[in-house]
Design a protein around this motif. Sequence first.
Motif, PDB file in Angstrom:
ATOM      1  N   ALA A   1     -13.930  88.134  31.795  1.00  0.00           N
ATOM      2  CA  ALA A   1     -12.833  87.165  31.661  1.00  0.00           C
ATOM      3  C   ALA A   1     -12.522  86.503  32.993  1.00  0.00           C
ATOM      4  N   GLY A   2     -12.554  87.287  34.061  1.00  0.00           N
ATOM      5  CA  GLY A   2     -12.264  86.735  35.378  1.00  0.00           C
ATOM      6  C   GLY A   2     -13.345  85.786  35.850  1.00  0.00           C
ATOM      7  N   GLN A   3     -14.590  86.134  35.590  1.00  0.00           N
ATOM      8  CA  GLN A   3     -15.703  85.297  36.058  1.00  0.00           C
ATOM      9  C   GLN A   3     -15.849  84.019  35.239  1.00  0.00           C
ATOM     10  N   HIS A   4     -15.544  84.108  33.928  1.00  0.00           N
ATOM     11  CA  HIS A   4     -15.792  82.950  33.056  1.00  0.00           C
ATOM     12  C   HIS A   4     -14.516  82.379  32.432  1.00  0.00           C
ATOM     13  N   ASN A   5     -13.366  82.768  32.968  1.00  0.00           N
ATOM     14  CA  ASN A   5     -12.084  82.248  32.477  1.00  0.00           C
ATOM     15  C   ASN A   5     -11.909  82.395  30.968  1.00  0.00           C
TER      16      ASN A   5
END
Length: 229
Positions: A157-161
């Motif tokens: 989630a953090g890497q790909h929003n």
Amino acid sequence: MGRGVSSRQMLHAGPDGTTHETPLLSVSFHVPQEPSDTVKTGGAIFVDRDGVLNRFGSMKSANDVDRLAEPGAVESLVRLMKTTKLPVYVVTNQQGANKTGGRAKAEVALDRLAELIVANGGKFAAILYCPNRHFTPVPSGTVNGFKPGGGMFLEAAGQHNLDLSKSYMVGDSVKDMVAAKKAHPDIQTVLVKTGKAGQDDHLPHPPEAWEDNINTAVDWIIAQEAKLS
Ligand SMILES: [Mg+2]
């Protein structure tokens, strides 16, 4: 210890002769409890490997992937990717990757899985695996990548929003269900009756769906998404 996440790009020759890249992320240590708070791009679908994409055993080599794959699993995942247009991630505990030579073995099998998806016209957004040996206490403000920790979901989630509140998790164990809900309470969980079939521990809350296998789990998610459009 920082995020402790390493990645490499895998190159695959697709059926049309082009190359495809599937990021393979090793979520080794701990990740922040909250994913990036930038604008979210939408939901995603997370899928466990052992017990879901293979009914029995563990995929420890490229040959195992071909030998043990649940019938229809690859085709169903590609159908899921094409129909929902949502990114699909594999999230898998890989304790064996911590042993000498284990990382290469684990990656060979994951690489083969990505290759089969590409050969059938799909592509994983990324494959995340956690080589921690066991679920250990983690520093305040972080979570473990090893399921039932929610770290792999938060890393993706953090890497790909990604918007985890609009996401799904398909797994065969209680650990999968707990990990997803820890990452975000609104992730819709789908427990399959293959592999551990949810018998490995006490389920703290019922899954949103309980399906026979990965193929019917895919049908359920496609139906859920169709209701939204
Ligand atoms: Mg499993």
